[in-house]
Design a protein around this motif. Sequence first.
Motif, short mmCIF file in Angstrom:
data_model
loop_
_atom_site.label_atom_id
_atom_site.label_comp_id
_atom_site.label_asym_id
_atom_site.label_seq_id
_atom_site.Cartn_x
_atom_site.Cartn_y
_atom_site.Cartn_z
N MET A 1 27.62 50.71 30.67
CA MET A 1 28.91 50.54 30.04
C MET A 1 28.83 49.34 29.10
SD MET A 1 32.52 50.23 31.98
CE MET A 1 33.98 50.28 31.01
N THR A 2 29.32 49.49 27.89
CA THR A 2 29.30 48.38 26.92
C THR A 2 30.34 47.34 27.30
OG1 THR A 2 30.81 49.59 25.50
CG2 THR A 2 28.47 49.81 25.03
N PRO A 3 30.09 46.07 26.95
CA PRO A 3 31.04 45.02 27.29
C PRO A 3 32.41 45.30 26.67
CG PRO A 3 28.97 44.07 26.54
CD PRO A 3 28.89 45.54 26.30
N VAL A 4 33.45 44.95 27.41
CA VAL A 4 34.82 45.19 26.98
C VAL A 4 35.49 43.85 26.72
CG1 VAL A 4 37.06 46.08 27.73
CG2 VAL A 4 34.98 47.31 28.33
N ARG A 5 36.20 43.76 25.61
CA ARG A 5 37.03 42.58 25.35
C ARG A 5 38.37 42.84 26.03
NH1 ARG A 5 38.14 42.02 19.93
NH2 ARG A 5 39.11 40.06 20.48
N HIS A 6 38.55 42.28 27.21
CA HIS A 6 39.74 42.56 28.01
C HIS A 6 41.03 42.22 27.29
CE1 HIS A 6 36.52 42.01 31.12
NE2 HIS A 6 36.90 43.25 31.28
N ALA A 7 41.02 41.17 26.48
CA ALA A 7 42.23 40.78 25.76
C ALA A 7 42.63 41.83 24.73
CB ALA A 7 42.02 39.43 25.09
N ALA A 8 41.68 42.67 24.31
CA ALA A 8 41.96 43.67 23.29
C ALA A 8 42.52 44.97 23.87
CB ALA A 8 40.69 43.98 22.51
N LEU A 9 42.50 45.12 25.19
CA LEU A 9 43.02 46.35 25.79
C LEU A 9 44.54 46.38 25.64
CD1 LEU A 9 40.79 46.47 28.98
CD2 LEU A 9 40.60 47.88 26.93
N PRO A 10 45.11 47.55 25.34
CA PRO A 10 46.54 47.62 25.00
C PRO A 10 47.50 47.38 26.17
CG PRO A 10 45.58 49.81 24.99
CD PRO A 10 44.45 48.84 25.18
N HIS A 11 47.07 47.65 27.39
CA HIS A 11 47.96 47.49 28.54
C HIS A 11 47.53 46.26 29.33
CE1 HIS A 11 49.58 51.42 27.70
NE2 HIS A 11 48.37 51.95 27.78
N ARG A 12 48.52 45.44 29.74
CA ARG A 12 48.20 44.21 30.47
C ARG A 12 49.38 43.84 31.35
NH1 ARG A 12 44.47 40.19 29.68
NH2 ARG A 12 45.07 38.09 30.28
N HIS A 13 49.05 43.40 32.57
CA HIS A 13 50.07 42.92 33.51
C HIS A 13 49.42 41.79 34.31
CE1 HIS A 13 53.63 43.07 36.02
NE2 HIS A 13 52.83 42.92 37.07
N VAL A 14 50.17 40.71 34.54
CA VAL A 14 49.67 39.56 35.30
C VAL A 14 50.60 39.33 36.48
CG1 VAL A 14 49.09 37.10 35.23
CG2 VAL A 14 48.67 38.54 33.22
N LEU A 15 50.00 39.15 37.65
CA LEU A 15 50.75 38.93 38.88
C LEU A 15 50.17 37.70 39.59
CD1 LEU A 15 52.78 40.06 41.06
CD2 LEU A 15 50.79 41.27 42.02
N THR A 16 51.02 36.71 39.88
CA THR A 16 50.59 35.54 40.64
C THR A 16 51.35 35.52 41.95
OG1 THR A 16 50.09 34.32 38.62
CG2 THR A 16 50.40 33.02 40.62
N LEU A 17 50.59 35.36 43.03
CA LEU A 17 51.16 35.42 44.38
C LEU A 17 50.68 34.25 45.23
CD1 LEU A 17 50.18 39.15 45.00
CD2 LEU A 17 52.52 38.31 44.72
N PRO A 18 51.44 33.92 46.30
CA PRO A 18 50.90 32.96 47.26
C PRO A 18 49.61 33.54 47.85
CG PRO A 18 53.24 33.35 47.66
CD PRO A 18 52.78 34.37 46.64
N ASN A 19 48.61 32.71 48.03
CA ASN A 19 47.31 33.17 48.53
C ASN A 19 47.39 33.34 50.05
OD1 ASN A 19 44.69 33.97 48.49
ND2 ASN A 19 43.92 32.17 47.43
#
Length: 138
Positions: free
Chosen positions: A1-19
């Motif tokens: 698999m060729t390297p992917v520029r994650h920032a360039a992917l059209p869909h993104r979601h970030v979740l921060t939780l207590p560990n």
Amino acid sequence: MTPVRHAALPHRHVLTLPNQPAAVRLARETAEQALAEWGIGPRHPAVDPALLILGELVTNSVRHAAVRSPQVTVIYTAGRDCLAFAVHDRHPYQPSLVGGTRGGLATVMELTHELGGTAVVRADADQQGKSIWITLPL
């Protein structure tokens, strides 16, 4: 698999939780919701393995990093032909993803490779935390 520029992917979601243990379930549920919103249904062959990999990575953070990292962040991204996610914590230890991996990381690597994906550990700029990125083809 060729390297992917994650920032360039059209869909993104970030979740921060207590560990804490509940983070594993919440991270998986959030992944299922995000994937569904992005048109990647639960029957897609990459979804179940991706959820297992995600669960293992968050579990590792809860077990091994919570003492130094009160939060865990999960970044979900997807494009037309790939799915990527990262689990980030602020513990400085960077596990090796090759060779002597055992336990949960061995499962992560086995599933990732079986699906034709990639895994990489990326250190924070200050070397006091890291993200483990998994990229899987769709």
